[in-house]
Design an enzyme around this catalytic site. Structure first.
Site: not given
Lengths: 408, 145
Positions: A198, A362
């Site tokens: 990521d 998040c």
């Protein structure tokens, strides 16, 4: 040149919020766009727009050339071997979901392992949770240090012959820590698995070489690196992409279609069903030009310097809790002031023109580990400068003054 | 809109010393969990309704000063009220938070909670102020169904 002087290039940063000049410290959520990017998108729509890979007319050719030109630019930016390894998606989230749904569902079975950390962004956790549920695979979480740093030995030891996927954020969106992905890549390749990175918080901030890092899949977003929203990248090694099933089906991704069957085009188009984000690709290419004009080494050094100064300055203010390491943070500084809730802090900041993120970022499992429900996050990018760090420090003092009697 | 209009003294007072924090138990108690998923604030509201009246009301959870003060004021005000009156207070409160003007009698009904009027000018914070009231709404609906 890098720093405050760049504000000339960013129309949005020249405004005031109320009476105060805007101090934008929320680039980790989304960066602002230089005029060069905005104009590239307008120019494309004013002169070159048509659908890609279809028309034989002049505009169709120009649009295709612009779109494929952007792909080549991304290839160069991350040093991929070939442009066909660059798939355009909607963003990091879409890229990670694509890998889990296509590669993951095809390759994983009961008892296989997916190695990750408890500090991942939801986008690098939930697709793997579902994949594990569907295939009977197991999630293996490697415990980082309390500051969020992964020990290289611990990480490589967590990778077993059953490991099929290692999925890691290169840089944490909360703690700003950088993970030893090269060692993880080397180890997972020994056992025949792949590494998924990521790169949402790393690609915008440093020179990137996917071949040197030996990454199998890399996901990142255009809008965090001065580009437009709605476009992201999935890089995948060609030998992996070529054996993967498409994610979505429709126009543009087919080879031949009959009423009952179809065959797929080669990557990257196999993974780009429907009309792609053409103008957004043009904007992303302009963003890459802009970043390369600054130099990615300079971008990295500048942002590291600002983050370090801010961390040091806030660390000296009594009552401020900093989450994560004090040094070597990439772009993000996460903190709270006394027992004052992050939203209250952010509202006071906003009244001073300072834009920060407040919330769980998040990353709810990480927040739980930190023992908080929400934190304030200031993040820095190319257009920030020491003046912004000073504004942040002044903001913290003002919050303390404002709520001091109540929450001290 | 200045910060002082948002963070009135009475709000900070309720946030610092929330009334009615705690848990209720028993067959006649409804517990409603609500979250604000975008920010992580959460509340558990306990309501004991008997003979058409809000006999007792408590809350636990975590949140910003606005959400805590709002829950505290609500609990303070509604304890002992009958359901119709509680619903009326809730409707007036939600109307105010959405930025509508109130008449004098409505403002009087709201008591301390009128201080939260300024929240209407801070769109990002409206959900903080309404969390407890949405929980109450659900509790009353559950009771009547």
């Amino acid at each position: 040149m890098i720093g405050r002087a760049l504000i000339e290039d960013f129309p949005i940063l020249q405004q005031k919020i109320g009476d105060a000049p805007l101090v934008y410290l929320d680039s980790a959520a989304s960066s602002q766009k230089p005029r060069a990017v905005i104009e590239a998108i307008s120019r494309y729509y004013e002169h070159d727009h048509a659908n890609v890979h279809r028309g034989v007319h002049t505009l169709g050719s120009r649009a295709t050339e612009a779109y494929e030109g952007a792909r080549e630019k991304v290839r160069r930016f991350i040093h991929a071997r070939r442009a066909s390894e660059i798939v355009f998606t909607r963003g990091t989230t879409a890229s990670l979901n694509l890998i889990a749904k296509t590669y993951g569902e095809a390759k994983l079975g009961p008892g296989d392992e997916i190695v990750l950390t408890p500090n991942e962004h939801h986008a690098n956790l939930l697709p793997w949770q579902r994949l594990a549920r569907q295939t009977g695979a197991r999630l293996v979480f490697v415990e980082p240090s309390p500051e969020g740093i992964l020990d290289e030995t611990r990480l490589t030891q967590a990778i077993s012959p059953r490991t099929k996927i290692v999925a890691l954020a290169h840089v944490s969106n909360v703690l700003g820590t950088i993970q030893p992905i090269q060692a993880a890549a080397a180890r997972v390749h020994e056992v025949g698995g792949v590494i998924v990175i990521d790169g949402a918080q790393s690609v915008p901030h440093m020179p990137y070489d996917v071949q040197a890092l030996d990454i199998d899949f890399l996901a990142f977003s255009g809008h965090k690196m001065l580009g437009p929203t709605g476009i992201g990248v999935l890089y995948g090694k060609y030998e992996l992409l070529k054996d993967m099933e498409p994610y979505e089906l429709g126009g543009e991704m087919i080879d031949t279609v009959s009423l009952h069957e179809a065959t797929w085009r080669d990557p990257p188009w196999r993974f780009e069903a429907g009309t792609p984000p053409i103008a957004e690709a043009v904007g992303l290419a302009a963003a890459i030009d802009y970043l390369e004009g600054l130099g990615m080494n300079e971008v990295e050094a500048h942002v590291l310097r600002l983050t370090e100064s801010a961390t040091r300055a806030l660390g000296e203010i009594p009552g401020v809790t900093i989450y994560g390491p004090r040094a070597g943070r990439h772009a993000v500084l996460t903190f709270n002031i006394g027992s004052i809730h992050a939203h209250d802090t952010a509202t006071v900041f906003d009244s001073m023109g300072i834009a920060v993120r407040a919330g769980h970022h998040c990353a709810q499992p990480l927040m739980k580990r930190l023992g908080v429900n929400s934190t304030v996050r200031a993040s820095f990018y190319v257009y920030n400068d020491m003046q912004d760090v000073e504004a942040l420090v002044a903001g913290v003092h003002h919050v303390k003054e404002f709520f001091g009697d109540v929450f001290g | 809109m200045s910060l002082d209009d948002l963070y009135r003294q009475v709000i900070l007072d309720h946030a610092q010393h929330p009334r009615a924090r705690g848990v209720l138990s028993g067959d006649d108690v409804r517990a409603i969990d609500l979250k604000n998923p975008t920010c992580g604030d959460h509340i558990t509201l306990y309501v004991r309704i008997q003979d058409g009246k809000v006999q007792d009301i408590r809350f636990t959870g975590e949140g910003c000063s606005i959400s805590q003060a709002s829950a505290s004021m609500m609990a303070d005000m509604l304890k002992g009220q009958n359901i119709e009156a509680a619903e009326r207070v809730k409707d007036i409160f939600l109307k105010m938070i959405q930025g509508h003007d109130l008449v004098e009698s409505e403002e009087e009904t709201l008591g301390d909670a009128v201080a939260l009027k300024g929240v209407a000018q801070f769109p990002a914070r409206i959900k903080c102020a309404t969390l407890a009231w949405k929980a109450l709404e659900q509790g009353i609906t559950d009771h009547s169904s």
